[in-house]
Design an enzyme around this catalytic site. Structure first.
Site, PDB file in Angstrom:
ATOM      1  N   PRO A  28       0.801  -1.233   0.000  1.00  0.00           N
ATOM      2  CA  PRO A  28       0.000   0.000   0.000  1.00  0.00           C
ATOM      3  C   PRO A  28       0.833   1.283   0.000  1.00  0.00           C
ATOM      4  O   PRO A  28       1.893   1.343   0.611  1.00  0.00           O
ATOM      5  CB  PRO A  28      -0.804  -0.108   1.304  1.00  0.00           C
ATOM      6  CG  PRO A  28      -0.009  -1.034   2.161  1.00  0.00           C
ATOM      7  CD  PRO A  28       0.618  -2.022   1.227  1.00  0.00           C
ATOM      8  N   ASN A  29       0.307   2.256  -0.705  1.00  0.00           N
ATOM      9  CA  ASN A  29       0.868   3.611  -0.815  1.00  0.00           C
ATOM     10  C   ASN A  29       2.128   3.696  -1.677  1.00  0.00           C
ATOM     11  O   ASN A  29       2.635   4.786  -1.920  1.00  0.00           O
ATOM     12  CB  ASN A  29       1.156   4.222   0.571  1.00  0.00           C
ATOM     13  CG  ASN A  29      -0.119   4.345   1.386  1.00  0.00           C
ATOM     14  OD1 ASN A  29      -1.085   4.956   0.926  1.00  0.00           O
ATOM     15  ND2 ASN A  29      -0.151   3.739   2.556  1.00  0.00           N
ATOM     16  N   ARG A  40       5.357  11.059  -2.509  1.00  0.00           N
ATOM     17  CA  ARG A  40       5.137  10.717  -1.106  1.00  0.00           C
ATOM     18  C   ARG A  40       6.441  10.832  -0.313  1.00  0.00           C
ATOM     19  O   ARG A  40       7.421  10.157  -0.615  1.00  0.00           O
ATOM     20  CB  ARG A  40       4.658   9.261  -1.059  1.00  0.00           C
ATOM     21  CG  ARG A  40       4.583   8.666   0.292  1.00  0.00           C
ATOM     22  CD  ARG A  40       4.337   7.161   0.222  1.00  0.00           C
ATOM     23  NE  ARG A  40       4.198   6.674   1.565  1.00  0.00           N
ATOM     24  CZ  ARG A  40       4.458   5.442   1.949  1.00  0.00           C
ATOM     25  NH1 ARG A  40       4.847   4.546   1.084  1.00  0.00           N
ATOM     26  NH2 ARG A  40       4.309   5.098   3.193  1.00  0.00           N
ATOM     27  N   TYR A  44      11.655   8.459   0.904  1.00  0.00           N
ATOM     28  CA  TYR A  44      11.508   7.432  -0.135  1.00  0.00           C
ATOM     29  C   TYR A  44      12.136   7.799  -1.475  1.00  0.00           C
ATOM     30  O   TYR A  44      12.134   6.983  -2.387  1.00  0.00           O
ATOM     31  CB  TYR A  44      10.016   7.105  -0.314  1.00  0.00           C
ATOM     32  CG  TYR A  44       9.388   6.534   0.933  1.00  0.00           C
ATOM     33  CD1 TYR A  44       9.902   5.371   1.512  1.00  0.00           C
ATOM     34  CD2 TYR A  44       8.304   7.143   1.537  1.00  0.00           C
ATOM     35  CE1 TYR A  44       9.339   4.843   2.662  1.00  0.00           C
ATOM     36  CE2 TYR A  44       7.728   6.619   2.686  1.00  0.00           C
ATOM     37  CZ  TYR A  44       8.254   5.468   3.245  1.00  0.00           C
ATOM     38  OH  TYR A  44       7.699   4.934   4.380  1.00  0.00           O
ATOM     39  N   ASN A  70       7.732  -5.774  -1.149  1.00  0.00           N
ATOM     40  CA  ASN A  70       7.760  -4.661  -0.203  1.00  0.00           C
ATOM     41  C   ASN A  70       6.331  -4.570   0.355  1.00  0.00           C
ATOM     42  O   ASN A  70       5.448  -4.003  -0.292  1.00  0.00           O
ATOM     43  CB  ASN A  70       8.163  -3.354  -0.890  1.00  0.00           C
ATOM     44  CG  ASN A  70       8.251  -2.213   0.119  1.00  0.00           C
ATOM     45  OD1 ASN A  70       7.805  -2.350   1.267  1.00  0.00           O
ATOM     46  ND2 ASN A  70       8.822  -1.090  -0.305  1.00  0.00           N
ATOM     47  N   ALA A 124       3.258  -0.781   4.770  1.00  0.00           N
ATOM     48  CA  ALA A 124       2.760  -0.743   6.157  1.00  0.00           C
ATOM     49  C   ALA A 124       2.254  -2.107   6.638  1.00  0.00           C
ATOM     50  O   ALA A 124       2.256  -2.375   7.850  1.00  0.00           O
ATOM     51  CB  ALA A 124       1.656   0.296   6.272  1.00  0.00           C
ATOM     52  N   GLU A 134      11.990  -9.997   1.563  1.00  0.00           N
ATOM     53  CA  GLU A 134      11.318  -8.755   1.977  1.00  0.00           C
ATOM     54  C   GLU A 134      12.246  -7.578   1.693  1.00  0.00           C
ATOM     55  O   GLU A 134      13.420  -7.626   2.048  1.00  0.00           O
ATOM     56  CB  GLU A 134      11.035  -8.863   3.482  1.00  0.00           C
ATOM     57  CG  GLU A 134      10.445  -7.617   4.092  1.00  0.00           C
ATOM     58  CD  GLU A 134      10.273  -7.766   5.617  1.00  0.00           C
ATOM     59  OE1 GLU A 134      10.326  -8.897   6.148  1.00  0.00           O
ATOM     60  OE2 GLU A 134      10.106  -6.724   6.268  1.00  0.00           O
ATOM     61  N   HIS A 192      12.639  -3.121   1.625  1.00  0.00           N
ATOM     62  CA  HIS A 192      12.132  -1.799   2.009  1.00  0.00           C
ATOM     63  C   HIS A 192      13.046  -0.732   1.425  1.00  0.00           C
ATOM     64  O   HIS A 192      14.274  -0.898   1.423  1.00  0.00           O
ATOM     65  CB  HIS A 192      12.084  -1.633   3.526  1.00  0.00           C
ATOM     66  CG  HIS A 192      11.179  -2.614   4.179  1.00  0.00           C
ATOM     67  ND1 HIS A 192       9.812  -2.448   4.191  1.00  0.00           N
ATOM     68  CD2 HIS A 192      11.426  -3.793   4.796  1.00  0.00           C
ATOM     69  CE1 HIS A 192       9.266  -3.479   4.797  1.00  0.00           C
ATOM     70  NE2 HIS A 192      10.221  -4.324   5.166  1.00  0.00           N
ATOM     71  N   SER A 227      13.276   2.415   2.727  1.00  0.00           N
ATOM     72  CA  SER A 227      13.906   3.066   3.881  1.00  0.00           C
ATOM     73  C   SER A 227      14.421   1.993   4.834  1.00  0.00           C
ATOM     74  O   SER A 227      14.016   0.825   4.744  1.00  0.00           O
ATOM     75  CB  SER A 227      12.886   3.960   4.589  1.00  0.00           C
ATOM     76  OG  SER A 227      11.825   3.171   5.116  1.00  0.00           O
ATOM     77  N   ARG A 259      13.865   3.884  11.991  1.00  0.00           N
ATOM     78  CA  ARG A 259      12.672   4.741  12.028  1.00  0.00           C
ATOM     79  C   ARG A 259      11.873   4.515  13.319  1.00  0.00           C
ATOM     80  O   ARG A 259      12.418   4.009  14.295  1.00  0.00           O
ATOM     81  CB  ARG A 259      11.851   4.491  10.754  1.00  0.00           C
ATOM     82  CG  ARG A 259      12.649   4.865   9.484  1.00  0.00           C
ATOM     83  CD  ARG A 259      11.837   4.709   8.238  1.00  0.00           C
ATOM     84  NE  ARG A 259      10.661   5.563   8.253  1.00  0.00           N
ATOM     85  CZ  ARG A 259       9.636   5.456   7.407  1.00  0.00           C
ATOM     86  NH1 ARG A 259       9.671   4.520   6.470  1.00  0.00           N
ATOM     87  NH2 ARG A 259       8.608   6.260   7.480  1.00  0.00           N
TER      88      ARG A 259
HETATM   89  C1  DQA Z   1       8.370   0.879   3.611  1.00  0.00           C
HETATM   90  C2  DQA Z   1       8.533   1.079   5.127  1.00  0.00           C
HETATM   91  C3  DQA Z   1       7.188   0.926   5.832  1.00  0.00           C
HETATM   92  O1  DQA Z   1       7.357   1.128   7.232  1.00  0.00           O
HETATM   93  C4  DQA Z   1       6.208   1.949   5.316  1.00  0.00           C
HETATM   94  O2  DQA Z   1       4.948   1.766   5.911  1.00  0.00           O
HETATM   95  C5  DQA Z   1       6.121   1.975   3.832  1.00  0.00           C
HETATM   96  C6  DQA Z   1       7.319   1.804   3.028  1.00  0.00           C
HETATM   97  C7  DQA Z   1       9.684   1.137   2.853  1.00  0.00           C
HETATM   98  O3  DQA Z   1       9.789   0.700   1.710  1.00  0.00           O
HETATM   99  O4  DQA Z   1      10.597   1.784   3.377  1.00  0.00           O
HETATM  100  O5  DQA Z   1       5.045   2.232   3.271  1.00  0.00           O
HETATM  101  O6  DQA Z   1       8.004  -0.470   3.372  1.00  0.00           O
END
Ligand code: DQA
Length: 151
Positions: A10-11, A18, A23, A74, A77, A98, A100, A102, A107
């Site tokens: 998501p997102n 964003r 990011y 990825n 959230a 997995e 990410h 960031s 964080r």
């Molecule tokens: C994320 C890190 C997650 O904590 C966050 O909710 C994201 C992006 C990353 O790629 O750094 O949406 O997965």
């Protein structure tokens, strides 16, 4: 030919606009383009999909069984909330990495825990778009070493 499924949670469709400081400026389209270029060069079959819905991601992980050799995900959230994604990875039995953008461990504390990490082959976190490239490379290395061990 090795088949890799890349899933974006998501997102991540909002990348580029964003929270750029976290990011970066790459859009999801840019990242998928980098992955496609890499896949062509390596002779790998790669499919990338994004959804904001947990159910879509669960279904795609389940459907990957028998169709893909590895998943690079990825979970965004859902990393920190989703037992359903963890169970899907366990039931699909497709090696999963997995990634990410960031570094989730630098964080907020609620991002330090990943429900997926314990069932993934490994986690790559903190390298921006490069996290995905490292992820797909690790997936190929894993599949090749498993295939050569069983032949
Ligand atoms: C994320 C890190 C997650 O904590 C966050 O909710 C994201 C992006 C990353 O790629 O750094 O949406 O997965």
């Amino acid at each position: 030919m090795i088949r890799i499924l890349v899933l974006h949670g998501p997102n991540l469709n909002m990348l580029g606009v964003r929270e750029e400081a976290l990011y970066g400026q790459h859009t999801l389209h840019d990242i998928n383009g980098l992955l496609e270029t890499w896949a062509k060069k390596e002779g790998v079959q790669l499919e990338a999909k994004q959804s904001n819905s947990e159910g879509d991601l669960v279904t795609w992980i389940q459907e990957a069984r028998g169709l893909f050799d590895a998943i690079v995900i990825n979970p965004a959230a859902y990393t920190h909330t989703s037992i359903a994604l963890r169970d899907a990875v366990l039931s699909a039995e497709v090696p999963t990495i997995e990634v990410h953008l960031s570094n989730i461990h630098r964080r907020e504390e609620f991002r330090h825990h990943s429900y997926l990490a314990g069932v993934a082959l490994g986690q790559i976190s903190g390298f921006g778009a490069t996290s995905y490239l490292l992820g797909v490379q690790a997936a190929v290395d894993h599949v090749q070493s498993t295939q050569s061990a069983s032949s």
